[in-house]
Design a protein around this motif. Structure first.
Motif, PDB file in Angstrom:
ATOM      1  N   GLU B 163      61.501  30.227  32.600  1.00 59.95           N
ATOM      2  CA  GLU B 163      61.558  31.252  31.551  1.00 59.95           C
ATOM      3  C   GLU B 163      60.759  30.823  30.325  1.00 59.95           C
ATOM      4  N   GLN B 164      60.928  29.560  29.931  1.00 60.97           N
ATOM      5  CA  GLN B 164      60.221  29.066  28.749  1.00 60.97           C
ATOM      6  C   GLN B 164      58.709  29.089  28.974  1.00 60.97           C
ATOM      7  N   ARG B 165      58.298  28.704  30.189  1.00 52.63           N
ATOM      8  CA  ARG B 165      56.869  28.650  30.479  1.00 52.63           C
ATOM      9  C   ARG B 165      56.249  30.040  30.485  1.00 52.63           C
ATOM     10  N   ARG B 166      56.952  30.993  31.078  1.00 55.18           N
ATOM     11  CA  ARG B 166      56.401  32.360  31.090  1.00 55.18           C
ATOM     12  C   ARG B 166      56.319  32.920  29.677  1.00 55.18           C
ATOM     13  N   ALA B 167      57.324  32.599  28.884  1.00 54.65           N
ATOM     14  CA  ALA B 167      57.300  33.085  27.498  1.00 54.65           C
ATOM     15  C   ALA B 167      56.090  32.513  26.764  1.00 54.65           C
ATOM     16  N   ALA B 168      55.717  31.279  27.109  1.00 52.08           N
ATOM     17  CA  ALA B 168      54.554  30.665  26.472  1.00 52.08           C
ATOM     18  C   ALA B 168      53.255  31.229  27.048  1.00 52.08           C
ATOM     19  N   GLN B 169      53.285  31.551  28.335  1.00 52.03           N
ATOM     20  CA  GLN B 169      52.088  32.070  28.996  1.00 52.03           C
ATOM     21  C   GLN B 169      51.718  33.449  28.445  1.00 52.03           C
ATOM     22  N   TYR B 170      52.739  34.280  28.291  1.00 60.12           N
ATOM     23  CA  TYR B 170      52.496  35.655  27.850  1.00 60.12           C
ATOM     24  C   TYR B 170      52.986  35.804  26.405  1.00 60.12           C
ATOM     25  N   LEU B 171      52.069  35.630  25.471  1.00 61.46           N
ATOM     26  CA  LEU B 171      52.433  35.703  24.055  1.00 61.46           C
ATOM     27  C   LEU B 171      52.853  37.116  23.684  1.00 61.46           C
ATOM     28  N   ASN B 172      52.236  38.083  24.315  1.00 64.15           N
ATOM     29  CA  ASN B 172      52.392  39.464  23.886  1.00 64.15           C
ATOM     30  C   ASN B 172      52.840  40.381  25.016  1.00 64.15           C
ATOM     31  N   HIS B 173      52.358  40.131  26.212  1.00 61.42           N
ATOM     32  CA  HIS B 173      52.680  41.001  27.340  1.00 61.42           C
ATOM     33  C   HIS B 173      54.147  40.784  27.761  1.00 61.42           C
ATOM     34  N   PRO B 174      54.832  41.880  28.163  1.00 55.45           N
ATOM     35  CA  PRO B 174      56.250  41.749  28.533  1.00 55.45           C
ATOM     36  C   PRO B 174      56.511  40.892  29.781  1.00 55.45           C
ATOM     37  N   TYR B 175      55.477  40.467  30.510  1.00 54.01           N
ATOM     38  CA  TYR B 175      55.710  39.521  31.608  1.00 54.01           C
ATOM     39  C   TYR B 175      56.328  38.219  31.094  1.00 54.01           C
ATOM     40  N   GLY B 176      56.286  38.008  29.787  1.00 52.93           N
ATOM     41  CA  GLY B 176      56.893  36.805  29.213  1.00 52.93           C
ATOM     42  C   GLY B 176      58.402  36.899  29.068  1.00 52.93           C
ATOM     43  N   GLY B 238      53.606  59.505  31.378  1.00 52.10           N
ATOM     44  CA  GLY B 238      52.208  59.100  31.269  1.00 52.10           C
ATOM     45  C   GLY B 238      51.895  57.893  32.129  1.00 52.10           C
ATOM     46  N   GLU B 239      50.690  57.393  31.965  1.00 53.70           N
ATOM     47  CA  GLU B 239      50.289  56.156  32.622  1.00 53.70           C
ATOM     48  C   GLU B 239      51.137  55.010  32.104  1.00 53.70           C
ATOM     49  N   ARG B 240      51.243  53.970  32.901  1.00 49.75           N
ATOM     50  CA  ARG B 240      51.989  52.802  32.421  1.00 49.75           C
ATOM     51  C   ARG B 240      51.025  51.899  31.658  1.00 49.75           C
ATOM     52  N   HIS B 241      51.093  51.963  30.343  1.00 50.03           N
ATOM     53  CA  HIS B 241      50.237  51.095  29.545  1.00 50.03           C
ATOM     54  C   HIS B 241      51.107  50.084  28.816  1.00 50.03           C
ATOM     55  N   ARG B 242      50.983  48.830  29.192  1.00 51.15           N
ATOM     56  CA  ARG B 242      51.709  47.797  28.451  1.00 51.15           C
ATOM     57  C   ARG B 242      50.756  47.143  27.457  1.00 51.15           C
ATOM     58  N   VAL B 243      51.323  46.518  26.455  1.00 51.18           N
ATOM     59  CA  VAL B 243      50.481  45.770  25.520  1.00 51.18           C
ATOM     60  C   VAL B 243      49.800  44.644  26.279  1.00 51.18           C
ATOM     61  N   THR B 244      48.643  44.241  25.795  1.00 49.21           N
ATOM     62  CA  THR B 244      47.867  43.231  26.516  1.00 49.21           C
ATOM     63  C   THR B 244      47.877  41.910  25.762  1.00 49.21           C
ATOM     64  N   GLU B 245      47.411  40.867  26.450  1.00 46.83           N
ATOM     65  CA  GLU B 245      47.363  39.546  25.848  1.00 46.83           C
ATOM     66  C   GLU B 245      46.178  39.432  24.895  1.00 46.83           C
ATOM     67  N   PRO B 246      46.373  38.779  23.761  1.00 42.38           N
ATOM     68  CA  PRO B 246      45.211  38.423  22.931  1.00 42.38           C
ATOM     69  C   PRO B 246      44.467  37.291  23.634  1.00 42.38           C
ATOM     70  N   PRO B 247      43.201  37.052  23.261  1.00 40.28           N
ATOM     71  CA  PRO B 247      42.497  35.924  23.891  1.00 40.28           C
ATOM     72  C   PRO B 247      43.265  34.631  23.644  1.00 40.28           C
ATOM     73  N   GLN B 248      43.380  33.802  24.673  1.00 36.50           N
ATOM     74  CA  GLN B 248      44.039  32.504  24.481  1.00 36.50           C
ATOM     75  C   GLN B 248      42.999  31.514  23.978  1.00 36.50           C
ATOM     76  N   LEU B 249      43.252  30.918  22.847  1.00 38.59           N
ATOM     77  CA  LEU B 249      42.269  30.038  22.225  1.00 38.59           C
ATOM     78  C   LEU B 249      42.658  28.577  22.328  1.00 38.59           C
ATOM     79  N   ALA B 250      43.928  28.340  22.589  1.00 35.74           N
ATOM     80  CA  ALA B 250      44.381  26.950  22.587  1.00 35.74           C
ATOM     81  C   ALA B 250      45.195  26.658  23.833  1.00 35.74           C
ATOM     82  N   GLU B 251      45.030  25.465  24.354  1.00 39.33           N
ATOM     83  CA  GLU B 251      45.856  25.029  25.469  1.00 39.33           C
ATOM     84  C   GLU B 251      47.318  25.017  25.016  1.00 39.33           C
ATOM     85  N   ARG B 252      48.221  25.410  25.908  1.00 42.94           N
ATOM     86  CA  ARG B 252      49.651  25.391  25.564  1.00 42.94           C
ATOM     87  C   ARG B 252      50.364  24.392  26.460  1.00 42.94           C
ATOM     88  N   ARG B 253      51.239  23.580  25.841  1.00 46.09           N
ATOM     89  CA  ARG B 253      51.964  22.556  26.600  1.00 46.09           C
ATOM     90  C   ARG B 253      53.434  22.613  26.241  1.00 46.09           C
TER      91      ARG B 253
END
Lengths: 435, 450
Positions: B163-176, B238-253
Motif C-alpha cells: 500500500e505504501q509503495r503504490r501510494a508513492a508510485q501514484y502521486l496523483n492517480h487514484p491507483y495509489g 461520460g467517459e472514464r477520465h481519471r486524473v493523471t500523473e505529473p512527470p516523475q522527476l525524482a527517484e522515490r525510495r
C-alpha cells in the motif's frame, strides 16, 4: 413472491445435470494401470501422477527430506543440469509440477500433442535419473529454509503447526512436512537419495490422464515413464495417535487480529457414515455463504471475513477442523459462537429444509467439478488414491440423496464432540488466558 | 542426448488452430449492455458474469473502499430477494457465486449447470437496479470488510508495504489508493455513500455481460434481451477520465521495518504504459521483457545471474508486468536476498544485470523459447473457460475491445528483440521508479548505495 418462483424453478430443474465421464481403465503392456478420459478437442494432455506416502515417510531426524527431494526433481536429471533441464522443458512448452503433501508426492504434467514423446522422455528423466547436484541442493535448500522462516512469522502457519503438534506429537503428522531449520540444514545428499528411493516407486503409484491421447498411446507412455521405477518403496507410516486435550491454546503474536484454528477428531473416508458426515459438515461449515458458521459469525455479527470447517480424512488419522480470523477484541465472542453452533448441531441435528437444500447443492455442484482436462485428471487420481470404484462419479449423487435426517442426527452425536474442541489462537486476543 | 533431440523442435513452428476466436460471439443490447459469449461444450456448465466498468479508481476522494463495500452489499437483497437469498438460491441450484473488485472493475459471477442460466440472469438483472439496503445490514457488513482488511492487509507487513509503495508510485492517480480502502475511510463509509455510487454506476450502459460454457449464443442473446433488455440505462454517463500523473522527476525510495517480516526483500516498480485499444505493441514488448528478465525461476536473466553460480546473492527473483489496466501501469522486479547478502548489495547486483542487458541486448535463444511458450499458453488457456471469461471481462472493462483481446497473441508473436530492448530503455529508468526495502527492525543498518 420471487421465492415461490424459485421453488417452481427448483422443481422444473430437479434433474441434476448428468456427469458424462467415460473413464477408461488402461493397463500398459508392462502392467501399470491408469484411468483415462479422452477428449481430443484441445491438442494437449494433462497427466497426473501420485505416489502414496509423501512427507510422512521422513525419518524424524531427516524431517523435510521428501519435500526437498521433490523440489529437486526439476533441478537437473540425466545429462542435463538445472539450466539445461528447464531450457528443454520450456522449449517443448511443457508444464511440469512437482509437489509433496502429508500423504503423497504429486506430479502434474501438461504437454502438447505435437511433442508428447519428447516431453514424456524429459519427465521420465526427472523421476528416474534426478541428479541432486550440490549447487542445486544448496540453492533449493535456501528457498525451503526461507519458506520455513516465513512460516515462523505467519499466524496462519503458526496456528496450524501448533494444532498439529498438540494433536499428533512425534508422529510425522505432528510437524510440518517442510521440516524445521535444523533438520533441513542437516539434510545430506545421501538423505535426499534415500528419500527419493523411498517415495518414488511402482508399488504406490496412481496415474490419470485426460485430453488428446488414446488408450494405446497412454499404455505405451506409462511403460516409458514409469517402467524404470523401483518396484518397492519405503514402509508406509503407522497410524497417528491422538493427543489433543480440549481447551484453548494462545500463542502470542503481535497483530490487530487473531487467527484461530480449531477442531477435534474426524471420520475415515471409507466409513459407512462418511456421506452423512460430509453433509453434516457442509451444513455447519461448508465453504458457502449460507453455512451455519458463516451465517452466525460473519453475516449476523460481522466478526470475521470468512469461517469454514473441514473433514480431513488423511491416511493415518482423521480430523475435523476449522479456521477463521477475528479482531483481538472479538475473538473470544466468536469462539463462544463456534462452540454454541457445535452444541446446537449436536443436540438438535439439522432441519429437513437444510438437508434438502444441501443435497441439492452437493448433487448439483458435483458435475461442475469436471470441467477441464487438468481438473479431471486431478480428480481421477484422487479417486484412485481413495480406493473408489471407477464408476464412482455415476453413483456418488445417489449416495448423497440416500442420507436421511435420522442419519444426520446419528452422525452428529457420533462425530461432533462440543466438549472436545481445542482452539489454537495466534494473536493477542482479549479475554482469553494469556500464553 | 536429449539436447540433440530438442533442436529441431526449437526451430519448428508451433501450429495453433484459430479455434478459440471462432467460439466467441458478441452483441450489444439497445440499452448499451455489451455481451460476450464463449462456447465450450465439453461439460454441461456455464459461468455467468456481470462486469461493471467501475472500480476503486473511480471512487470519489475520501470515500476509498466504497466500490468494494458496495460489492459486499450487493448480496443484501432487493424487493423480491431477501438478504442472503441470492447466494442461497444459487447454492440451492448446485452453483457457486461470488464477486470481486479491482481498480478498474467490479464483477459478479455464478457457476451453475447450464440449464440454470435463465434463473441467474433473472436475479442478476433484478439487483442491477433493485438493491435495498437496511442500516443494520450496512453496519454489520462494514464490520466484515474491516475484518477483511485486517486479515488481508493489516496482519501482513508485505501487504501494508505494498500500500505504501503504490501510494508513492501514484502521486496523483487514484491507483495509489488501496482497493479495500484506507482503514480510516472504510470505517466511515455509509449506506448513502453506497447507494449513491450504486445508482450512478450500476447500469446496463456501464456493464459487460460474459457468458462462458455449454451455451448457444442465440439462446443467450434471447435470454439477455428478456432479462437485461428492459433495464433503463443511466443517462449522461461520460467517459472514464481519471486524473493523471505529473512527470516523475525524482527517484522515490521507501524503507519499512516490521517485526513480523519473515523474509526481507527489495522491490522496484517503474511506471509503464498499459495495453490500449488498437495500440498494444509497447505492452507486448514489456510482457516479453518481464518474461526474459524474471519470468522463470531457473532460466530468466535475473535468476541465472543472481541465484546461480559460486556466490548467489538471491534465493528468489522475479519480474512482473501486467498491461491490463485502464490507465498507466507498472513494470517491476522483486528479489529476496540470501542470508548473507544485504539489500544494498542485492539491489546493486540487480542494477548490474539490468545495465548488462541494456548493453548486450536480447539473447535470441531465450527470446525464441519465450515466444513458443506464449504461443502454447493459448492452447493451455482453452482448458479453463472460466479463465477465458475473466480475460474478456477484465479487458472490456479496462478500455480494450474484443478485437484487441483476439489480436493480443499475434501482437505478442510480432514482438522483435529490438522492440524489447527499446521498451527496456524507455521504462527502466530509476527516475521513473519506486524502490522499496522491507526488513525486520533488527536487520543491520546499511547505507543506501546511490
Amino acid at each position: 413472491m420471487i421465492k415461490r418462483l424459485f421453488v417452481a424453478a427448483l422443481v422444473a430443474f430437479a434433474l441434476p445435470a448428468h456427469a458424462e465421464l467415460p473413464i477408461q481403465k488402461v493397463t500398459s503392456p508392462g502392467g501399470i494401470t491408469a484411468w483415462l478420459v479422452e477428449d481430443h478437442e484441445i491438442p494437449f494432455t494433462a497427466l497426473e501422477i501420485q505416489f502414496r506416502g509423501g512427507t510422512s515417510l521422513d525419518p524424524a531426524e531427516q524431517r523435510g527430506g521428501v519435500n526437498l527431494m521433490t523440489a529437486l526433481l526439476e533441478e537437473g536429471a540425466g545429462d542435463l543440469d538445472a539450466q539445461a533441464f528447464a531450457n528443454a522443458r520450456d522449449a517443448l512448452a511443457a508444464h511440469f509440477g512437482f509437489s509433496s503433501g502429508t500423504d503423497s508426492v504429486s506430479i502434474s504434467a501438461q504437454f502438447l500433442t505435437e511433442n508428447r514423446d519428447q516431453a514424456v522422455d524429459l519427465l521420465r528423466l526427472a523421476i528416474t535419473e534426478p541428479r541432486f547436484d550440490a549447487d542445486a541442493v544448496e540453492r533449493v535448500r535456501g528457498q525451503v529454509l526461507s519458506g520455513i522462516r516465513a512460516n515462523l512469522k505467519s499466524p496462519e502457519a503458526i496456528a496450524a503447526n501448533s494444532f498439529d503438534q498438540l494433536a499428533f506429537g512425534n508422529h510425522p503428522y505432528g510437524s510440518n512436512g517442510d521440516g524445521n531449520e535444523m533438520s533441513v540444514a542437516g539434510l545430506s545428499r545421501a538423505d535426499i537419495e534415500e528419500a527419493f528411493k523411498g517415495a518414488i516407486s511402482r508399488d504406490r503409484v496412481y496415474v490419470a490422464a485426460t485430453g488428446d491421447i488414446d488408450a494405446a498411446q497412454l499404455g505405451a507412455l506409462l511403460d516409458t515413464l514409469l517402467g524404470g521405477l523401483p518396484a518397492k518403496g519405503a514402509p508406509l507410516p503407522k497410524r497417528a495417535e491422538w493427543h489433543l486435550k480440549p481447551g484453548v491454546t494462545v500463542v502470542d503474536f503481535p497483530s490487530p487480529q487473531s487467527v484461530i484454528y480449531f477442531g477435534h477428531q474426524g471420520i475415515k473416508r471409507d466409513d459407512p457414515e462418511f456421506f452423512a458426515a460430509y453433509i453434516l459438515n457442509e451444513i455447519l461449515g461448508g465453504g458457502r455463504f449460507t453455512a451455519r458458521l458463516m451465517t452466525e459469525v460473519r453475516d449476523k455479527r460481522g466478526l470475521t471475513y470468512g469461517i469454514g470447517s473441514y473433514l480431513v480424512p488423511q491416511d493415518y488419522a482423521e480430523l475435523m477442523v476449522g479456521q477463521f480470523s477475528s479482531a483481538n477484541a472479538t475473538t473470544a465472542q466468536a469462539i463462544d459462537i463456534v462452540r454454541a453452533e457445535w452444541k446446537r448441531l449436536y443436540d438438535n441435528g439439522v432441519t429437513a429444509e437444510e438437508l434438502a437444500k444441501t443435497k441439492t447443492y452437493l448433487t448439483g455442484s458435483y458435475p461442475l467439478r469436471f470441467d477441464g482436462n487438468a481438473r479431471i485428471a486431478r480428480i481421477l487420481v484422487g479417486m484412485q488414491a481413495d480406493g473408489l470404484p471407477i464408476d464412482y462419479a455415476q453413483t456418488r449423487n445417489a449416495k448423497i440423496e440416500a442420507v436421511t435426517l435420522e442419519d444426520i442426527a446419528k452422525i452428529a452425536k457420533r462425530l461432533l464432540k462440543p466438549d472436545d474442541l481445542h482452539f489454537v489462537v495466534v494473536g493477542q486476543p482479549e479475554g482469553l488466558p494469556k500464553p | 542426448m536429449l539436447r540433440k533431440l530438442l533442436i529441431p523442435i526449437v526451430l519448428g513452428v508451433l501450429s495453433v488452430s484459430p479455434a478459440l476466436a471462432d467460439k466467441v460471439t458478441t452483441f450489444t443490447l439497445p440499452n448499451g449492455l455489451e455481451a460476450v459469449v464463449i462456447e465450450d461444450h465439453r461439460a454441461p456448465v456455464v459461468t455467468h458474469m456481470m462486469w461493471y466498468k467501475i472500480g476503486s479508481a473511480d471512487e470519489p476522494r475520501g470515500k476509498s473502499g466504497i466500490a468494494h463495500f458496495l460489492e459486499h452489499l450487493m448480496f443484501k437483497g432487493t424487493k423480491t430477494v431477501a438478504p442472503g437469498a441470492f447466494s442461497a438460491t444459487v447454492e440451492a441450484q448446485g452453483g457457486d457465486d461470488n464477486a470481486f473488485t479491482y481498480y478498474d472493475y467490479t464483477a459478479y459471477f455464478q457457476r451453475v449447470a447450464t440449464d440454470r442460466l435463465d434463473l441467474m440472469m433473472t436475479m442478476e438483472a433484478d439487483r442491477m437496479r433493485g438493491l435495498i439496503l437496511s442500516e443494520d445490514n450496512v453496519t454489520t457488513e462494514r464490520a466484515v470488510i474491516i475484518e477483511e482488511r485486517a486479515q488481508r492487509t493489516d496482519s501482513d507487513p508485505s501487504a501494508l508495504f505494498g500500500e505504501q509503495r503504490r501510494a508513492a508510485q501514484y502521486l496523483n492517480h487514484p491507483y495509489g489508493t488501496p482497493v479495500i480502502g484506507w482503514k480510516h475511510e472504510a470505517e466511515a463509509l455509509t449506506r448513502e455513500d453506497a447507494l449513491s455510487f450504486y445508482r450512478t454506476y450500476y447500469a446496463p450502459n456501464n456493464a459487460v455481460l460474459v457468458v462462458a460454457g455449454d451455451v448457444n449464443p442465440d439462446e443467450v442473446r434471447a435470454m439477455a434481451e428478456a432479462h437485461y433488455g428492459p433495464i433503463a440505462p443511466t443517462p449522461g454517463l461520460g467517459e472514464r477520465h481519471r486524473v493523471t500523473e505529473p512527470p516523475q522527476l525524482a527517484e522515490r525510495r521507501l524503507a519499512m521495518t516490521d517485526p513480523r517480516v519473515a523474509q526481507p526483500y527489495v522491490i522496484r516498480s517503474y511506471l509503464a504504459p498499459e495495453r490500449n485499444a488498437g495500440a498494444q505493441e509497447k505492452a507486448a514488448a514489456l510482457t516479453v521483457l518481464a518474461e526474459l528478465l524474471g519470468g522463470n525461476s531457473t532460466t530468466s536473466l535475473l535468476a541465472r545471474a543472481l541465484q546461480f553460480g559460486d556466490a548467489p546473492k538471491a534465493i528468489y527473483t522475479s519480474a512482473y508486468y501486467d498491461g491490463l489496466s485502464l490507465d498507466i501501469s507498472d513494470f517491476g522486479f522483486v528479489a529476496i536476498p540470501t542470508p548473507d547478502t544485504s539489500l544494498a548489495d542485492l539491489e546493486a547486483a540487480v542494477d548490474g544485470v539490468l545495465a548488462d542487458f541494456l548493453k548486450n541486448g536480447v539473447d535470441q535463444t531465450a527470446f525464441d523459447r519465450i515466444k513458443r511458450q506464449l504461443r502454447a499458453d493459448e492452447i493451455y488457456a482453452r482448458d479453463n473457460v472460466d479463465g477465458l471469461a475473466r480475460d474478456y471481462g477484465s479487458a472490456l472493462t479496462s478500455g480494450l475491445t474484443v478485437a484487441d483481446v483476439q489480436a493480443w497473441p499475434d501482437i505478442l508473436q510480432a514482438v522483435t528483440p529490438e522492440d524489447v530492448l527499446q521498451a527496456a530503455r524507455d521504462v527502466l529508468n530509476r527516475n521513473n521508479a519506486v524502490t522499496g526495502w522491507l526488513e525486520r527492525p533488527d536487520a543491520p543498518k546499511v547505507e543506501v548505495t546511490q
